[in-house]
Structure formats: structure tokens, C-alpha cells
Write an enzyme that holds these catalytic residues in place. Structure first.
Site, short mmCIF file in Angstrom:
data_model
loop_
_atom_site.label_atom_id
_atom_site.label_comp_id
_atom_site.label_asym_id
_atom_site.label_seq_id
_atom_site.Cartn_x
_atom_site.Cartn_y
_atom_site.Cartn_z
N ARG A 125 0.83 -1.20 0.00
CA ARG A 125 0.00 0.00 0.00
C ARG A 125 0.87 1.26 0.00
O ARG A 125 0.56 2.24 -0.67
CB ARG A 125 -0.92 -0.02 1.22
CG ARG A 125 -1.91 1.13 1.27
CD ARG A 125 -3.00 0.85 2.29
NE ARG A 125 -3.98 1.94 2.33
CZ ARG A 125 -3.99 2.88 3.26
NH1 ARG A 125 -3.09 2.87 4.23
NH2 ARG A 125 -4.91 3.82 3.24
N HIS A 129 0.80 4.36 -2.65
CA HIS A 129 0.60 5.75 -2.23
C HIS A 129 1.79 6.62 -2.61
O HIS A 129 1.63 7.82 -2.86
CB HIS A 129 0.37 5.81 -0.72
CG HIS A 129 -1.02 5.44 -0.33
ND1 HIS A 129 -1.75 6.12 0.62
CD2 HIS A 129 -1.85 4.45 -0.77
CE1 HIS A 129 -2.95 5.57 0.74
NE2 HIS A 129 -3.02 4.54 -0.08
N VAL A 133 1.52 9.84 -5.87
CA VAL A 133 1.77 11.23 -5.49
C VAL A 133 3.21 11.57 -5.87
O VAL A 133 4.15 11.03 -5.30
CB VAL A 133 1.57 11.45 -3.97
CG1 VAL A 133 1.79 12.92 -3.61
CG2 VAL A 133 0.17 11.01 -3.55
N ASN A 158 -2.78 8.84 5.18
CA ASN A 158 -1.64 7.95 5.39
C ASN A 158 -1.33 7.67 6.86
O ASN A 158 -0.71 6.64 7.17
CB ASN A 158 -0.39 8.55 4.74
CG ASN A 158 -0.47 8.55 3.23
OD1 ASN A 158 -1.15 7.72 2.63
ND2 ASN A 158 0.22 9.48 2.59
N HIS A 259 -6.26 -5.81 -2.54
CA HIS A 259 -7.17 -5.76 -1.39
C HIS A 259 -7.54 -7.15 -0.89
O HIS A 259 -8.41 -7.30 -0.04
CB HIS A 259 -8.44 -4.98 -1.75
CG HIS A 259 -8.23 -3.50 -1.73
ND1 HIS A 259 -9.25 -2.60 -1.97
CD2 HIS A 259 -7.13 -2.75 -1.50
CE1 HIS A 259 -8.77 -1.36 -1.90
NE2 HIS A 259 -7.48 -1.44 -1.61
N ASP A 312 -10.26 -8.87 3.16
CA ASP A 312 -10.72 -10.13 2.58
C ASP A 312 -10.74 -11.17 3.69
O ASP A 312 -9.69 -11.62 4.14
CB ASP A 312 -9.77 -10.55 1.45
CG ASP A 312 -10.13 -11.89 0.83
OD1 ASP A 312 -11.21 -12.43 1.17
OD2 ASP A 312 -9.35 -12.41 0.01
#
Length: 392
Positions: A125, A129, A133, A158, A259, A312
Site C-alpha cells: 500500500r 501511495h 503522489v 496515510n 485488497h 478479505d
């Protein structure tokens, strides 16, 4: 007039021959003596060679136009090489400068993820991120400082949800001992992400990482919500967001498979449980039994707590394609998950990924490589940080 014309023509021809000879000499020296194109000395070498071998030999009043011509050629070549360098990532970039770089990172990741699989999900993740950016420049790793009051990592999106920073710092510290100021934090994060994927997929997803990224010097909190897709977006909004980064619809759906691991705070989906619309409290696209189980973990707003739940529940610590089966069974946790099944633009990809796990794994690896190349810094852009949390 004719003699003047012939003289001018002769001078022009002489200058052309000098230019050709200079470029031929430069190409020879570049091939046989110059540093490699990926090295930091390449452009400096090229500039010095032109200065000492060509321009300084013809510094006379009547050769000033020739000097201007050569300077123009030099500028064009430097700009051309610089443009190529900005996109130059290659597998095995550290083969000579730091041969053990990838092994050191992998060892740190294996150790950390074995103790806590959530670290691997957090690093995947974090990489996402970072790349969305300012590109994949490790700007997400920079700490807020007096000169940079609020950095990306301290934006509410974040902080505190991103984690795994300490593992990157550990790998960087080891690399600084072996290869000081050689391996960028941006590459360390990219290697760490690949190694987390390998570990969490049970070894089924592995791929080579093109490297050569350099670290950015800027990190601005306000840029995070402008670039990171919200968990409340629908499919069309997600498609537009990923398209801005050069990623296709199928790549967006494929990357959403990440995910299948990790967690989410209740605040990211509680609207689907308690306040879906003015007339319906619960999202009708969510399996009712699944909704009821979530309500036992997530209290209705307003609440003083914000618990976390697994993204999940089927295989929470395994990166696999069961995420897509969850969508088909209406057990997608976030709005941005379940919308992938309900939208005609993305439904086919969801069904394909659910039915063909090995194909999804291959596409996932390819999409990760593509995402890892978004707006990278290379060549003389950026820097190689000594510590990932601070600029040099």
C-alpha cells in the site's frame, strides 16, 4: 563576388567537417573510454570532452560562428540524453555498484513479514501511495520537518494507516554500511514491495524489478487527497484516476486485487452499513449476512472508536484472486471494491480474474512493474538519500 562566395563555401565546408570529426571522435571515446550512460559521470565527461577536444582548438575571431554551432549541438545532445535518462530504469541496475542490494532488502522483508504479515500488506500500500503522489520517488517516506511542516506520511489518509517504515529504514541502514549513498530509498521501497508480494502470494507471484530510481526532495501533505483514490469512488471515477497515472482499466481492476490482504478502518465503509442514502440505510449491493457481521465490529456513528477489519475475510494473509470471488458474492468491503462488479466497464475483468487465477497473477506482476515506473526520477534528478526520512 565569386572568390568571396568560394571562400565562404570553403569555410562552411571546413566547419562541417570539423563538426563531423568532433562527433565521430566523441562517439568513439563514448564507446571506448567514457563512463556508462547510467553512471553519474557520463554527462560531465561528455561536456568536458567537447570543451577540451573541440571548442578550445578553434577559439579565433573568425571561428566564433563555429563555436556557437558546436555549443548548440552540445546543448541539444545533453537535452536528448537527459530526456532519455529520466525514463531509464533497468533490471540489475545495481549489479556492479551494489551487487547485494536486492538480497539485503529481501532478507529484511522475509524477516519482518514472517513475524507480521500485515507489514507486507502495508508496504504494498505504501508503494502505491508513493507512486500516485509525485511518482515513485520515496516522497511518502519523508518526515515532517521545520522546513517541510506537513509531509505526505502525516496526511490523515496515510497516518496512521500506512506502516512498515521501520523495515525500509532497517534495509537502508544495512545498505549504507555495504554501499554508502548508492541505493535509493525509492528503489528499496520498490524491491520491498516485490518481495512482500512474493512472500504473501506463497511464492506464486515473482518478477524482476527495473531499478535506477532516485529520491525526491519534496513531500507535501495536501497533494495526497488530490491523487490517492478514495474508498468511496465508483468505477468511472477510479478509471479516471488511474488513467491520469497512465494505467488502463484492466490494470486498475488487476491492481485492486491487492485488497485480498490488509485491513481497513470502519470509517472507510460504515456508510454502507448505516447511512447508504436518504431512503436506504444499508447498501443493497452488500450481502446481508456479511453486513450483519460487519456491524458487530463497527459501531454506528457517531463513535469514539474506529476499529479495523480484514479487507478479505476468506484469505486475509494470502495475496490471491479470491478477492474477486468475494466481489461476485457481494462481499466487497469498500464501495471502490464492489463497484468493480456492478460497472459494465470493469465487470468482465472481475469475472476473468476470478476464473483464471494464474492469468491474474501474471497481469498483477506486469501492472506492478508499470505502476513502479510512474514519473520516476533518474540521472541527475533528485538524490540518493542517506536516510529515507530526510533529504540530504
Amino acid at each position: 563576388m565569386s572568390s568571396l562566395y568560394l571562400s565562404k563555401n570553403k569555410e562552411t565546408k571546413l566547419n562541417q567537417n570539423r563538426s563531423v570529426q568532433c562527433l565521430e571522435n566523441f562517439n568513439y571515446f563514448r564507446t571506448n573510454n567514457a563512463p556508462s550512460k547510467g553512471s553519474t559521470n557520463f554527462l560531465a565527461y561528455k561536456y568536458n570532452y567537447f570543451n577540451t577536444s573541440s571548442l578550445h582548438q578553434h577559439t579565433t575571431m573568425d571561428s566564433i560562428p563555429y563555436m556557437h554551432q558546436m555549443v548548440s549541438s552540445l546543448v541539444l545532445i545533453i537535452l536528448s540524453i537527459s530526456s532519455l535518462a529520466s525514463a531509464s530504469l533497468q533490471v540489475g541496475f545495481y549489479s556492479y555498484s551494489c551487487p547485494s542490494a536486492e538480497a539485503i532488502v529481501r532478507s529484511a522483508i522475509d524477516k519482518a513479514v514472517s513475524l507480521n504479515p500485515g507489514i507486507g500488506a502495508g508496504l504494498i500500500r505504501m508503494h502505491f501511495h508513493d507512486c500516485f503522489v509525485r511518482g515513485c520517488d520515496a516522497s511518502v517516506l519523508l518526515a515532517s520537518t521545520p522546513g517541510n511542516p506537513i509531509a505526505e506520511k502525516d496526511n490523515f489518509i496515510n497516518n496512521p494507516s500506512l506502516h512498515g517504515f521501520e523495515v525500509i529504514d532497517e534495509a537502508k541502514a544495512q545498505l549504507e554500511v555495504v554501499c554508502p549513498q548508492t541505493v535509493s530509498c525509492a528503489d528499496i521501497l520498490t524491491f520491498a514491495t516485490r518481495d512482500s508480494i512474493l512472500k504473501l502470494s506463497g511464492g506464486t507471484i515473482n518478477y524482476d524489478v527495473p531499478s535506477g530510481r532516485r529520491d525526491g526532495r519534496v513531500s507535501i501533505s495536501d497533494e495526497v487527497p488530490k491523487n490517492i483514490p478514495s474508498p468511496f469512488l465508483n468505477a468511472d471515477q477510479l478509471i479516471a484516476n488511474f488513467a491520469q497515472k497512465g494505467l488502463s482499466i484492466d490494470e486498475m481492476v488487476t491492481l485492486s486485487g491487492a485488497h485480498s490482504i490488509g485491513v481497513s478502518h470502519c470509517s472507510s465503509f460504515s456508510n454502507r452499513l448505516y447511512s447508504f442514502s436518504d431512503t436506504i440505510s444499508q447498501d443493497p449491493s452488500m450481502d446481508p449476512s456479511f453486513a450483519e457481521s460487519l456491524k458487530t465490529k463497527c459501531p454506528p456513528p457517531p463513535s469514539n472508536t474506529n476499529p479495523i477489519v480484514m479487507l478479505d475475510v476468506a484469505t486475509p494473509n494470502r495475496l490471491d484472486n479470491l478477492y474477486y470471488e468475494g466481489l461476485i458474492n457481494h462481499r466487497g468491503l469498500l464501495t471502490s471494491d464492489q463497484t468493480l462488479l456492478s460497472s459494465q466497464s470493469t465487470q468482465e475483468s472481475v469475472l476473468s480474474n476470478a476464473n483464471y487465477g494464474s492469468n491474474w497473477a501474471t497481469k498483477f506482476a506486469q501492472a506492478m512493474v508499470h505502476m513502479g515506473s510512474i514519473d520516476v526520477l533518474s540521472g541527475y534528478d533528485g538524490e540518493i538519500r542517506k536516510h529515507c526520512s530526510f533529504v540530504n
